[in-house]
Design a protein around this motif. Structure first.
Motif, mmCIF file in Angstrom:
data_model
loop_
_atom_site.group_PDB
_atom_site.id
_atom_site.type_symbol
_atom_site.label_atom_id
_atom_site.label_comp_id
_atom_site.label_asym_id
_atom_site.label_seq_id
_atom_site.Cartn_x
_atom_site.Cartn_y
_atom_site.Cartn_z
ATOM 1 N N UNK A 41 0.750 -1.028 0.199
ATOM 2 C CA UNK A 41 0.174 -0.288 0.246
ATOM 3 C C UNK A 41 0.731 1.028 -0.075
ATOM 4 N N UNK A 42 0.614 2.358 -0.385
ATOM 5 C CA UNK A 42 1.370 3.070 -0.836
ATOM 6 C C UNK A 42 1.356 4.580 0.151
ATOM 7 N N UNK A 43 1.531 5.493 0.872
ATOM 8 C CA UNK A 43 1.808 6.157 1.847
ATOM 9 C C UNK A 43 0.552 6.650 1.877
ATOM 10 N N UNK A 44 0.260 7.325 1.273
ATOM 11 C CA UNK A 44 -1.701 8.166 0.887
ATOM 12 C C UNK A 44 -1.985 8.218 -0.811
ATOM 13 N N UNK A 45 -3.076 7.863 -1.264
ATOM 14 C CA UNK A 45 -2.950 8.061 -2.816
ATOM 15 C C UNK A 45 -3.663 9.149 -2.942
ATOM 16 N N UNK A 46 -3.701 10.034 -4.386
ATOM 17 C CA UNK A 46 -4.799 11.129 -4.425
ATOM 18 C C UNK A 46 -5.724 10.009 -5.509
ATOM 19 N N UNK A 47 -6.974 10.646 -4.351
ATOM 20 C CA UNK A 47 -8.170 10.399 -5.360
ATOM 21 C C UNK A 47 -9.192 10.659 -5.569
ATOM 22 N N UNK A 48 -9.119 12.333 -5.320
ATOM 23 C CA UNK A 48 -10.129 13.654 -6.046
ATOM 24 C C UNK A 48 -9.793 14.409 -5.946
ATOM 25 N N UNK A 49 -9.410 15.726 -6.992
ATOM 26 C CA UNK A 49 -9.799 17.221 -6.889
ATOM 27 C C UNK A 49 -10.577 17.760 -7.764
ATOM 28 N N UNK A 50 -10.429 19.101 -7.335
ATOM 29 C CA UNK A 50 -11.377 20.224 -8.037
ATOM 30 C C UNK A 50 -11.075 21.875 -7.732
ATOM 31 N N UNK A 51 -10.770 22.085 -8.546
ATOM 32 C CA UNK A 51 -10.679 23.862 -8.950
ATOM 33 C C UNK A 51 -11.326 24.387 -8.694
ATOM 34 N N UNK A 52 -11.904 25.492 -7.818
ATOM 35 C CA UNK A 52 -13.073 26.563 -7.520
ATOM 36 C C UNK A 52 -12.288 27.808 -7.247
ATOM 37 N N UNK A 53 -13.051 28.900 -8.155
ATOM 38 C CA UNK A 53 -12.800 30.704 -7.851
ATOM 39 C C UNK A 53 -13.750 30.771 -7.011
ATOM 40 N N UNK A 54 -13.268 31.606 -6.163
ATOM 41 C CA UNK A 54 -13.499 31.899 -5.008
ATOM 42 C C UNK A 54 -13.323 33.476 -4.753
ATOM 43 N N UNK A 55 -14.259 34.415 -4.376
ATOM 44 C CA UNK A 55 -14.082 36.059 -3.760
ATOM 45 C C UNK A 55 -13.493 36.190 -3.069
ATOM 46 N N UNK A 56 -12.868 37.210 -2.502
ATOM 47 C CA UNK A 56 -12.197 37.370 -1.076
ATOM 48 C C UNK A 56 -13.968 36.805 0.309
ATOM 49 N N UNK A 57 -12.971 36.244 0.957
ATOM 50 C CA UNK A 57 -14.065 35.159 1.716
ATOM 51 C C UNK A 57 -15.340 35.398 1.463
ATOM 52 N N UNK A 58 -15.445 34.392 0.080
ATOM 53 C CA UNK A 58 -16.508 33.705 0.119
ATOM 54 C C UNK A 58 -16.179 32.019 0.117
ATOM 55 N N UNK A 59 -17.256 31.239 0.224
ATOM 56 C CA UNK A 59 -17.505 30.179 0.643
ATOM 57 C C UNK A 59 -18.530 29.200 -0.637
#
Length: 883
Positions: free
Chosen positions: A807-825
């Motif tokens: 087994x690896x140390x850990x593995x990437x299983x997902x990712x997403x890039x999200x644009x956010x204004x300042x102090x936005x959620x």
């Protein structure tokens, strides 16, 4: 009916003949294969059935010749589209593939590939209008390169999406789908994931190396991206590699090509060899006694076309009983299926892609996309607060070999930029009216090799304060008559491959005369040479010719013979360069290079640093140092690969010298592979990784330094502390390699990247605390921009499986890039498929196993981001997964 379904209906449609009428009124039967209303399989069977053996074999080489009696036009299978349509005139140049990977942006990758395929179609249609069936103008794109960048010393790693199989798979699928389009009947272009498989250096042994890869590493690391692009993206083609795997050359490997690719994964397309790889079956690997046997065994294994002429021997191989004509037919039918599914035998009125106008090539909109992509590829590795540059910065010293080098924005396998923005130009444009820019080259890449002659040596006339040479562009090779265009070129560093240097001349016949003066930094005799089309260049110093034009019949070299200019008096001398390009559509362009005096170069960098408020140093590598099988053999570099991953000493010494002035130094790295830059991490005020950033790279870098672009790129590779941390280069075991298995020291880890904003993750929820093996897992979270600046949050999701021997140390299983204004959620929703929850045993069997797991979501790996969150869950039961 889908283009994938058409072959299934071959047997359901009776053979028909359509009556055509000639001008004389004589009825002629339209052949079945020209009837676009019929299923593709039926049309292909009809066409191939009409061919002689010699004609069939003629179609199994990358340049398939015309068959006039059957109205089959010539076609070349070889086109390149790694990060822009390459080698066929001007086209949009996106960041090199490793830079594309640094965006961590799947929709953006799809948009890039869609743009590339649009320009490929535009170029192809324009070429056909001029009866041009040449190499690089076809619709079969030999990209993407989805080999795993397992070792930073590999020179071609720049062409890949990095070291992680999951990231590579997701980006590879998006790229293939963007290239191939979404028409239900026709391919837009055909993508060719390469090089299948276990291919990642060394370059020096790739034609002979046999790799005995472990079953675990094959399934866990080397195959996943190929599987994904074939099974999910339905890639229409695959390229086999040079190397052998487990004793069989990749292009003659029955297990990989027949058993795995076609039977297990259900691949229906065609396989092409890498260039010359069929020859390697006999000559490099000694797997076959001669070319005839090599060609036969490769076709039998499943390689349908050769890049090269090796398959010309197949006609004799059939006559000698080494292979049957039926086996030849199978490959030829696969090839013509591809051409029919591209719509190449159908009226343009039926194929929307064939009507894409040439104006779509190198368009303003595509150029804007190149800038956006370059900005999104920027990875901020260090910032002590100096960035973005403050308004009170009045003088900026720009130094380094990459500040004004065309190759450093192009990368390799590149398109030809019509308006390249070099870093120096980008800085001057961005800070015009705000800060003064001073420039010094400062250093070569390595002390032994040449770099482009900087503008600081050149002036268009004696006494002129302007930099560069006067360029006169002629529509003839004799340089006679009135020039069509006259301008000042700041450097002689041009790439005009299949392109006209100015619109007023032809790409196949033109001449350029550059005149002005050259002044050395210190008196001496200097060695110069030309890169690119050196055979057409002549140099005159003070009116005397100092070079001889190389004979046109001489074997072409991308570099000319060195010549010496005697500048011992230290004064300005008249310089004239004449360049003629004739006949060939390809390889035009010229770069004047020199071997600079290292101490004088460094002194000039220190001089301008003392005058500046801040130093921006453009250092790193060049695609003229790292790349495919190159004739470079100096300290730190060997044949395109690197022997050391440290920044070359001459550049490090320049950085140390300018830092000694006390002025803050911002280091901008431009390279295609990881660099060990401990000095920069410890001493620079900021470090920005810019890769080989494409035609808008200079603008993207300047926008980032100025704060108009908030960097959010993430490393797709590990930046190791030094060469000593690495296993032997020719060891293909993944033990102690990449973030998944490496336990040593790193400068910056895979997935790392800073921003001018801060982000944190809240309200993280999993769809189940107990998950039955074989079910997907859903992660939901709120990501928050805690800063005031607008920026992109990159949510990286890592799985830690129960400890085991493999087994690896850990593995990437997902990712997403999200644009956010300042102090936005923003809400983040990611579905982790069952395959991503699996692990691979030592015997290569993949399964989902019972046990306790953890999921981390944050802006980097679990140990590198304080804003992330870890959640635990349990998998109940186990489930074996198919290969």
């Amino acid at each position: 009916m889908s283009r994938k379904m058409l072959p299934l209906y071959a047997g359901l449609v009776a053979t028909v003949s359509v009556m055509l009428w000639t001008p004389a009124g004589v009825a002629q039967a339209k052949p079945v294969y020209m009837d676009s209303s019929l299923p593709v399989a039926q049309r292909v069977d009809d066409l191939v059935g009409k061919m002689t053996l010699a004609e069939k074999v003629s179609q199994m080489q990358n340049h398939a010749v015309a068959i006039p009696r059957l109205d089959v036009p010539e076609y070349d299978w070889w086109s390149e589209g790694l990060h822009g349509i390459a080698r066929s005139g001007y086209a949009t140049v996106f960041p090199q593939a490793i830079g594309l990977a640094a965006t961590w942006d799947i929709p953006l990758m799809h948009q890039v590939a869609t743009t590339i395929s649009t320009e490929a179609r535009a170029k192809n249609a324009e070429a056909l209008r001029h009866d041009n069936h040449s190499i690089y103008f076809g619709l079969d794109i030999w990209s993407p390169n989805i080999n795993i960048f397992r070792d930073p010393r590999w020179g071609r790693g720049q062409e890949t999406y990095g070291e992680d199989p999951f990231l590579t798979s997701r980006l590879g699928v998006a790229f293939v789908e963007g290239l191939q389009g979404d028409d239900p009947h026709y391919y837009k272009t055909i993508a060719t994931p390469k090089h299948y498989v276990v291919h990642s250096g060394p370059e020096s042994t790739r034609h002979t190396a046999n790799i005995d890869v472990s079953p675990h590493d094959l399934e866990d690391t080397y195959l996943p991206a190929f599987r994904a692009t074939v099974k999910e993206a339905k890639a229409g083609s695959v390229m086999c590699a040079y190397n052998a795997i487990d004793g069989e050359p990749a292009c003659a490997n029955t297990f990989l090509l027949s058993d795995m690719l076609r039977k297990t994964w259900g691949f229906k397309g065609y396989v092409t060899s890498d260039c010359g790889a069929i020859g390697d079956v006999a000559e490099g690997h000694k797997f076959a006694p001669d070319m005839e046997h090599a060609a036969a065994v490769s076709v039998k294994a499943g390689t349908d076309t050769s890049c090269g002429d090796e398959y010309a021997s197949l006609t004799k191989a059939v006559k000698d009983g080494l292979i049957s004509e039926a086996e030849i037919d199978q490959s030829v039918k696969r090839l013509f299926t591809a051409r029919f599914e591209l719509g190449l035998f159908d009226p343009a009125a039926k194929v929307a892609y064939a009507r894409i106008p040439f104006s779509e090539d190198d368009s303003v909109a595509h150029r804007e996309l190149a800038r956006v992509v370059a900005e999104k590829s920027m990875v901020l590795l260090k910032n002590d607060g100096i960035l973005p540059l403050k308004k009170d910065v009045k003088t900026i010293a720009v130094i380094g070999p990459n500040a004004a080098a065309l190759a450093a924005i192009e990368g390799n396998y590149n398109a030809i930029p019509s308006h390249p923005i070099l870093p120096l130009s980008g800085m001057e444009a961005k800070f015009a009216g705000r800060a003064r820019i001073l420039y010094a080259q400062g250093s070569p890449y390595v002390s032994e090799l040449m770099v482009p002659v900087p503008r600081t040596l050149l002036h268009p006339a004696k006494g002129s304060a302007a930099f560069g040479l006067k360029g006169e562009y002629f529509d003839n090779i004799e340089l006679t008559g009135k020039p069509m265009v006259t301008r000042v070129d700041q450097q002689v560093d041009f790439d005009w491959n299949a392109a006209a240097p100015v619109p007023e001349v032809k790409a196949t016949e033109f001449g350029v005369r550059w005149t002005g003066t050259i002044t050395p930094p210190v008196p001496g005799k200097y060695e110069f040479s030309f890169r690119r089309d050196a055979k057409g260049a002549r140099v005159f110093l003070d009116g005397k010719q100092v070079t001889e034009e190389q004979a046109q019949g001489k074997k072409h070299s991308r570099r000319g013979e060195p010549f010496v200019l005697d500048l011992s008096d230290g004064q300005a001398h008249d310089l004239r360069i004449e360049y003629s390009h004739h006949a060939s559509l390809f390889d035009a362009g010229l770069s004047l290079e020199w071997k600079p005096p290292v101490e004088a170069e460094r002194a000039e960098a220190v001089k301008i640093a003392k005058q500046a408020d801040i130093v921006v140093a453009f250092v790193g590598l060049s695609p003229n140092l790292e790349g495919e099988e190159m004739p470079v053999h100096v300290e730190g570099f060997d044949g395109g690969d690197r022997t050391e991953i440290e920044l070359p000493a001459v550049q490090k010494e320049m950085l140390e010298a300018v830092a000694a002035t006390g002025k803050p130094v911002v280091v901008v790295l431009m390279n295609g592979s990881a660099l060990a830059v401990k000095w920069a991490k410890d001493n620079a005020a900021a470090v920005l990784e810019a890769w080989y950033p494409g035609e808008e790279g200079g603008a993207a870098i300047a926008n980032t330094l100025a704060g108009d672009n908030n960097p959010a790129g993430r490393l797709p590779i590990t930046f190791y502390a030094g060469t000593k941390e690495l296993p032997p280069f020719d060891d293909y075991s993944m033990a102690k390699r990449t973030y998944r298995y490496f336990t040593g020291s790193t400068l910056w880890g895979f997935g790392y990247g800073l921003s001018y904003s801060k982000f944190k993750w809240n309200d993280v929820k999993l769809s189940a605390e107990k998950l039955t093996a074989g079910e997907p897992l859903t992660l939901d979270a709120e990501v928050e921009n805690t800063g005031s600046a607008k920026g992109d949050a990159v949510s990286e999701i890592y799985l830690k499986a129960p400890a085991s021997a493999t087994a690896p140390i850990h593995s990437l299983v997902g990712f997403v890039r999200t644009p956010l204004d300042g102090h936005a959620r923003q809400h983040v929703h990611v579905v982790i498929d069952p395959r991503s929850l699996s692990t691979v045993a030592a015997d290569g069997k993949r399964s989902i196993e019972a046990g306790e797991y953890s999921i981390f979501v944050g802006g980097a790996q679990p140990d590198a981001d304080e804003g992330g969150v870890t959640k635990q869950f349990t998998i109940v039961g186990s489930k074996a997964l198919p290969r």
